[in-house]
Design a protein around this motif. Structure first.
Motif, PDB file in Angstrom:
ATOM      1  N   UNK A   1       0.804  -1.235   0.000  1.00  0.00           N
ATOM      2  CA  UNK A   1       0.000   0.000   0.000  1.00  0.00           C
ATOM      3  C   UNK A   1       0.832   1.277   0.000  1.00  0.00           C
ATOM      4  N   UNK A   2       2.036   1.232   0.579  1.00  0.00           N
ATOM      5  CA  UNK A   2       2.788   2.485   0.696  1.00  0.00           C
ATOM      6  C   UNK A   2       3.277   3.009  -0.653  1.00  0.00           C
ATOM      7  N   UNK A   3       3.202   2.183  -1.708  1.00  0.00           N
ATOM      8  CA  UNK A   3       3.605   2.656  -3.029  1.00  0.00           C
ATOM      9  C   UNK A   3       2.538   3.551  -3.659  1.00  0.00           C
ATOM     10  N   UNK A   4       1.316   3.498  -3.119  1.00  0.00           N
ATOM     11  CA  UNK A   4       0.228   4.358  -3.602  1.00  0.00           C
ATOM     12  C   UNK A   4      -0.442   4.977  -2.381  1.00  0.00           C
ATOM     13  N   UNK A   5       0.166   6.053  -1.865  1.00  0.00           N
ATOM     14  CA  UNK A   5      -0.280   6.604  -0.589  1.00  0.00           C
ATOM     15  C   UNK A   5      -1.741   7.029  -0.599  1.00  0.00           C
ATOM     16  N   UNK A   6      -2.191   7.623  -1.685  1.00  0.00           N
ATOM     17  CA  UNK A   6      -3.533   8.192  -1.689  1.00  0.00           C
ATOM     18  C   UNK A   6      -4.622   7.147  -1.862  1.00  0.00           C
ATOM     19  N   UNK A   7      -4.288   5.999  -2.457  1.00  0.00           N
ATOM     20  CA  UNK A   7      -5.328   5.028  -2.778  1.00  0.00           C
ATOM     21  C   UNK A   7      -5.095   3.644  -2.191  1.00  0.00           C
ATOM     22  N   UNK A   8      -3.899   3.391  -1.639  1.00  0.00           N
ATOM     23  CA  UNK A   8      -3.615   2.070  -1.116  1.00  0.00           C
ATOM     24  C   UNK A   8      -4.587   1.626  -0.049  1.00  0.00           C
ATOM     25  N   UNK A   9      -5.014   2.543   0.817  1.00  0.00           N
ATOM     26  CA  UNK A   9      -5.929   2.187   1.900  1.00  0.00           C
ATOM     27  C   UNK A   9      -7.291   1.729   1.380  1.00  0.00           C
ATOM     28  N   UNK A  10      -7.641   2.166   0.170  1.00  0.00           N
ATOM     29  CA  UNK A  10      -8.944   1.775  -0.382  1.00  0.00           C
ATOM     30  C   UNK A  10      -8.984   0.275  -0.666  1.00  0.00           C
ATOM     31  N   UNK A  11      -7.873  -0.253  -1.207  1.00  0.00           N
ATOM     32  CA  UNK A  11      -7.815  -1.700  -1.439  1.00  0.00           C
ATOM     33  C   UNK A  11      -7.774  -2.454  -0.109  1.00  0.00           C
ATOM     34  N   UNK A  12      -7.093  -1.871   0.884  1.00  0.00           N
ATOM     35  CA  UNK A  12      -7.068  -2.510   2.201  1.00  0.00           C
ATOM     36  C   UNK A  12      -8.477  -2.569   2.788  1.00  0.00           C
ATOM     37  N   UNK A  13      -9.244  -1.503   2.599  1.00  0.00           N
ATOM     38  CA  UNK A  13     -10.619  -1.498   3.104  1.00  0.00           C
ATOM     39  C   UNK A  13     -11.475  -2.528   2.372  1.00  0.00           C
ATOM     40  N   UNK A  14     -11.261  -2.649   1.063  1.00  0.00           N
ATOM     41  CA  UNK A  14     -12.007  -3.658   0.302  1.00  0.00           C
ATOM     42  C   UNK A  14     -11.691  -5.062   0.819  1.00  0.00           C
ATOM     43  N   UNK A  15     -10.433  -5.274   1.202  1.00  0.00           N
ATOM     44  CA  UNK A  15     -10.059  -6.581   1.740  1.00  0.00           C
ATOM     45  C   UNK A  15     -10.797  -6.848   3.052  1.00  0.00           C
ATOM     46  N   UNK A  16     -10.887  -5.830   3.905  1.00  0.00           N
ATOM     47  CA  UNK A  16     -11.642  -5.988   5.154  1.00  0.00           C
ATOM     48  C   UNK A  16     -13.117  -6.281   4.861  1.00  0.00           C
ATOM     49  N   UNK A  17     -13.663  -5.565   3.894  1.00  0.00           N
ATOM     50  CA  UNK A  17     -15.072  -5.795   3.530  1.00  0.00           C
ATOM     51  C   UNK A  17     -15.289  -7.224   3.042  1.00  0.00           C
ATOM     52  N   UNK A  18     -14.357  -7.724   2.218  1.00  0.00           N
ATOM     53  CA  UNK A  18     -14.492  -9.083   1.686  1.00  0.00           C
ATOM     54  C   UNK A  18     -14.462 -10.118   2.803  1.00  0.00           C
ATOM     55  N   UNK A  19     -13.575  -9.914   3.778  1.00  0.00           N
ATOM     56  CA  UNK A  19     -13.510 -10.851   4.903  1.00  0.00           C
ATOM     57  C   UNK A  19     -14.788 -10.732   5.743  1.00  0.00           C
ATOM     58  N   UNK A  20     -15.229  -9.513   5.973  1.00  0.00           N
ATOM     59  CA  UNK A  20     -16.408  -9.269   6.813  1.00  0.00           C
ATOM     60  C   UNK A  20     -17.665  -9.903   6.206  1.00  0.00           C
ATOM     61  N   UNK A  21     -17.809  -9.778   4.891  1.00  0.00           N
ATOM     62  CA  UNK A  21     -19.013 -10.285   4.222  1.00  0.00           C
ATOM     63  C   UNK A  21     -18.892 -11.750   3.823  1.00  0.00           C
TER      64      UNK A  21
END
Length: 287
Positions: A33-53
């Motif tokens: 994620x640190x290679x794309x500071x502005x958008x990396x967290x968005x993919x991390x959030x999607x990963x959390x959503x996928x696990x949650x759902x």
């Protein structure tokens, strides 16, 4: 998500080093994620959503189900973007107690979107510079004395936060501190107590102090009155010897100070006492 992105202005954030030390199977999951500071967290959030759902197969049926997902240390702009793109809205926002006190726009946003605020760094942030704010600390002591004789400033702060629907993360290596802070016998704070605690906490967080109270003597007599300060030994010292009818006089004072008001020939006398407050104007009416 602990932080939205790697911050260059925070010395202990060594994102590249941490990424390099990750197991290979983690690295294979995708770009760091640190290679794309502005958008990396968005993919991390999607990963959390996928696990949650349950939309991702982690290959282990014994893994726990996520009860809720949330973020920490996001600013208002990032929270706004997160709420707009999220398939699963965050349940919790974990933030420094500083944000709760000094970022009303963020707090209003969280309330609007039903995102619970959880405070960290409470005791250290509030009390680490208490030597610079002795009157602010004493203001918390006064509130504690009015609520329960044994209530400490720490307990008063925790009661204030919890009463305002803020949950608190305990952080201590001292079990005695933990037991002391878990004081459940403090009654509900009044609206005046809430405001006094908030004022004191703001001063403590900033390493500033509260001003002494100001006494404002209102003369409702049809003749002038004379105001004296009364010492602990009973001596009377003149403060204002001619407060005209219908007028008032201001005097900086201190909690617990006592004053005497006399009419011209001293045939009428009234004793007044300053309450245990700071940074307030105390209205004293002499009728």
């Amino acid at each position: 998500l602990h932080w939205p992105y790697c911050r260059d202005d925070i010395p202990w954030m060594e994102c590249e080093k941490e990424e390099a030390n990750l197991p290979q199977y983690v690295k294979n999951a995708g770009p760091p994620p640190h290679l794309d500071k502005q958008n990396g967290w968005k993919e991390s959030w999607r990963a959390l959503e996928d696990i949650y759902t349950g939309h991702v197969n982690l290959g282990d049926d014994n893994l726990p189900i996520l009860e809720s997902i949330g973020v920490s240390n996001f600013d208002l702009a990032e929270m706004t973007e997160l709420v707009q793109l999220a398939r699963v809205p965050p349940s919790i926002y974990q933030g420094n107690v500083w944000s709760y006190v000094f970022d009303p726009a963020l707090m209003e946003f969280l309330t609007l979107h039903d995102i619970h605020f959880q405070a960290y760094n409470v005791m250290n942030a509030i009390f680490s510079r208490q030597d610079a704010s002795p009157r602010a600390l004493q203001a918390l002591e006064f509130v504690g004395q009015e609520l329960v004789a044994s209530a400490t400033p720490s307990q008063v702060v925790l009661k204030w936060l919890i009463q305002n629907n803020v949950s608190v993360i305990p952080r201590t290596a001292n079990l005695d501190h933990l037991k002391s802070n878990a004081h459940h016998n403090i009654p509900v704070l009044s609206s005046q107590h809430v405001e006094r605690v908030r004022t004191a906490v703001k001063a403590l967080l900033q390493g500033q102090d509260l001003d002494p109270p100001v006494a404002r003597f209102h003369n409702h007599h049809d003749e002038s009155i004379h105001v004296y300060w009364k010492s602990d030994s009973g001596e009377e010292h003149p403060v204002m010897l001619d407060v005209a009818p219908g007028s008032w006089h201001e005097q900086q004072t201190y909690p617990g100070h006592r004053f005497l008001a006399y009419n011209g020939d001293r045939t009428k006398r009234k004793e007044l006492q300053i309450p245990q407050v700071f940074a307030e104007t105390v209205e004293l009416h002499i009728e």
